[in-house]
Enzyme design. Structure first.
Site, PDB file in Angstrom:
ATOM      1  N   CYS A  50       0.811  -1.213   0.000  1.00 22.14           N
ATOM      2  CA  CYS A  50       0.000   0.000   0.000  1.00 22.14           C
ATOM      3  C   CYS A  50       0.846   1.265   0.000  1.00 22.14           C
ATOM      4  O   CYS A  50       0.323   2.351  -0.248  1.00 22.14           O
ATOM      5  CB  CYS A  50      -0.944   0.012   1.196  1.00 22.14           C
ATOM      6  SG  CYS A  50      -0.106   0.025   2.789  1.00 22.14           S
ATOM      7  N   GLN A 116       3.273  -6.231   9.163  1.00 25.99           N
ATOM      8  CA  GLN A 116       2.530  -6.726   8.012  1.00 25.99           C
ATOM      9  C   GLN A 116       3.408  -6.888   6.778  1.00 25.99           C
ATOM     10  O   GLN A 116       3.135  -7.723   5.909  1.00 25.99           O
ATOM     11  CB  GLN A 116       1.363  -5.802   7.702  1.00 25.99           C
ATOM     12  CG  GLN A 116       0.406  -6.398   6.675  1.00 25.99           C
ATOM     13  CD  GLN A 116      -0.737  -5.466   6.336  1.00 25.99           C
ATOM     14  OE1 GLN A 116      -0.707  -4.299   6.687  1.00 25.99           O
ATOM     15  NE2 GLN A 116      -1.738  -5.975   5.639  1.00 25.99           N
ATOM     16  N   SER A 194      -7.883  -5.882   5.423  1.00 23.23           N
ATOM     17  CA  SER A 194      -9.205  -5.870   6.044  1.00 23.23           C
ATOM     18  C   SER A 194      -9.275  -6.866   7.194  1.00 23.23           C
ATOM     19  O   SER A 194      -9.879  -6.593   8.239  1.00 23.23           O
ATOM     20  CB  SER A 194     -10.283  -6.196   4.999  1.00 23.23           C
ATOM     21  OG  SER A 194     -10.280  -5.261   3.958  1.00 23.23           O
TER      22      SER A 194
END
Length: 449
Positions: A50, A116, A194
């Site tokens: 991202c 992450q 998510s």
């Protein structure tokens, strides 16, 4: 080792540009294949998250590699090379290794220390393996980067230097509006980010977790995992209106939450007497929330640009310094191992030459000793091969060890000179021969030689 990385991230490019160069799905696969097919490239790996897009390649020349990788990124994303170039960074050889290890540890993340990135790197490696674009160099590099990242998180408190994007975003939401505990929440999307968002909301005791996704079954699955409920994507406006905090992180290429929809949502909230402002957390790249929503009364937007500012103040913590030293040590270890691998073609060529000599002498012996039966001949052959293996073992293992030191390549050159391994024998060594060669200290059967 000639590892090259060409990329851009939140540190070098605005989110508006990162949105345009983000690659996923078929585009990611096609770009990876084209990188691997470029003339200077032997191996390729693509890390797209991202807040970064990075192209890793094992190249045989620097300038050609930079030009090809930059050009391919521009062509596949539709961003002109002149617009892209000012935001690109380039790292080569040990600097490229240092960069990837730092990325894996979370040192280069928007929120320092977030974990992450390890999952994202693992996914990138899996795609490269699936497309057969990662060979020995990039496989070794990515695997060690994953190990370094795990060490950083297990041996230090780097996690406390900065939490995940979701955690930081929710902390900001609490600062702006109200505690997450007991709040009505909505997660838009059902991918890895998510899932992290939903798990974080559950851990922070959100009062009601609703999940929506274009594929309803995936929304149901995620909702079941966190004790929430799923709604179809067609119910998105009503779900937003009923929420206090919305976290959106889909992989859509267009806007998911438009300004017109938010205006209608805010009107519905005012009609029912909602007092707190709505919080929209946009973790998607490209962004999910219409930029026009910023500045509307009754809504706070927390996006990647804001999170970049929030995550920039922890660079000097003690644990970050410890991880930086860990990275430096691991880079040196990796570089030494790769320098040792440089001598592998010489070792392979030497052993091939020895095998040819043994084969020729055994054939000559067979012609002179026809009286030997099959068992006796087998024992002679085994003895001769064992003698040659033992004679070659010590010098080849020692040469690999010395190759990791400064000037180590000279030992391979000396071995080639001593055994007359000219261009012919060296040219006969294929890449497959090198990649299948046993490590130092092992025989062809995989045990100690």
């Amino acid at each position: 080792m000639s590892v090259l990385v060409v990329g851009l991230s939140h540190r070098t490019a605005p989110v508006s540009l990162l949105e345009r160069v983000s690659v996923s799905g078929d585009t990611q696969t096609k770009l990876l294949r084209d990188i691997a097919g470029a003339e200077p490239v032997a191996e390729a790996l693509l890390l797209s998250t991202c807040n970064r897009v990075e192209l890793y390649a094992d190249v045989d020349r620097f300038h050609g590699g930079v030009a090809d990788l930059s050009g391919l990124l521009a062509r596949h994303t539709g961003v002109g090379i002149d617009e892209l170039t000012p935001h690109l960074y380039v790292h080569y050889e040990e600097r490229a290794v240092h960069h990837l290890f730092s990325v894996a540890c979370g040192l280069d993340s928007m929120v320092v220390g977030e974990g992450q990135i390890l999952g994202q790197l693992k996914t990138a490696l899996a795609l490269a393996q699936e497309q057969d674009t990662a060979g020995r160099v990039l496989n070794d590099l990515a695997q060690q980067a994953l190990r370094v990242g795990k060490r950083a998180h297990s041996e230090t408190d780097i996690d406390r230097a900065g939490q995940s994007l979701v955690t930081v975003a929710l902390a900001k939401a609490e600062e702006l509006v109200r505690p997450v505990a007991g709040a009505r929440t909505l997660v838009v999307g059902a991918g890895s980010m998510s899932s992290l968002a939903a798990a974080t909301l559950q851990r922070q005791h959100a009062g009601n977790i609703v999940v929506t996704n274009r594929t309803y079954e995936r929304a149901e699955h995620l909702a079941d995992q966190v004790g929430g409920r799923a709604v179809p994507m067609t119910a998105l406006p009503d779900a937003i209106a009923a929420a206090d905090v919305v976290i959106s992180c889909t992989g859509a290429t267009g806007l998911v939450i438009t300004a017109a929809e938010v205006e209608r949502v805010l009107e519905a909230r005012r009609d029912r007497g909602a007092e707190d402002a709505l919080v929209l957390v946009d973790l998607a790249l490209p962004r999910d929330v219409d930029p026009a929503v910023h500045g509307m009364d009754g809504v706070h937007v927390i996006d990647l640009e804001l999170l970049a500012d929030l995550g920039s103040g922890v660079q000097g913590t003690a644990d970050v310094d410890v991880v930086r030293r860990l990275v430096a040590d691991e880079v040196a270890e990796f570089a030494n191992a790769q320098r040792a691998q440089v001598v592998t073609p010489t070792v392979v060529a030497l052993r091939a030459m020895a095998a040819d000599v043994v084969r020729g002498e055994l054939e000559r012996l067979a012609g002179r000793t026809p009286e030997l039966d099959a068992k006796e001949r087998g024992e002679v052959e085994q003895t001769v091969r064992r003698i040659v293996d033992k004679l070659l073992h010590a010098p080849t293992v020692r040469m690999r060890q010395l190759a990791g030191e400064p000037g180590g390549a000279s030992y391979a050159e000396a071995l080639r000179t001593l055994f007359d391994l000219g261009p012919g024998p060296m040219a006969a060594v294929s890449r497959a021969d090198v990649e299948s060669a046993p490590a130092a200290g092992e025989s062809r059967e995989g045990g100690a030689a």
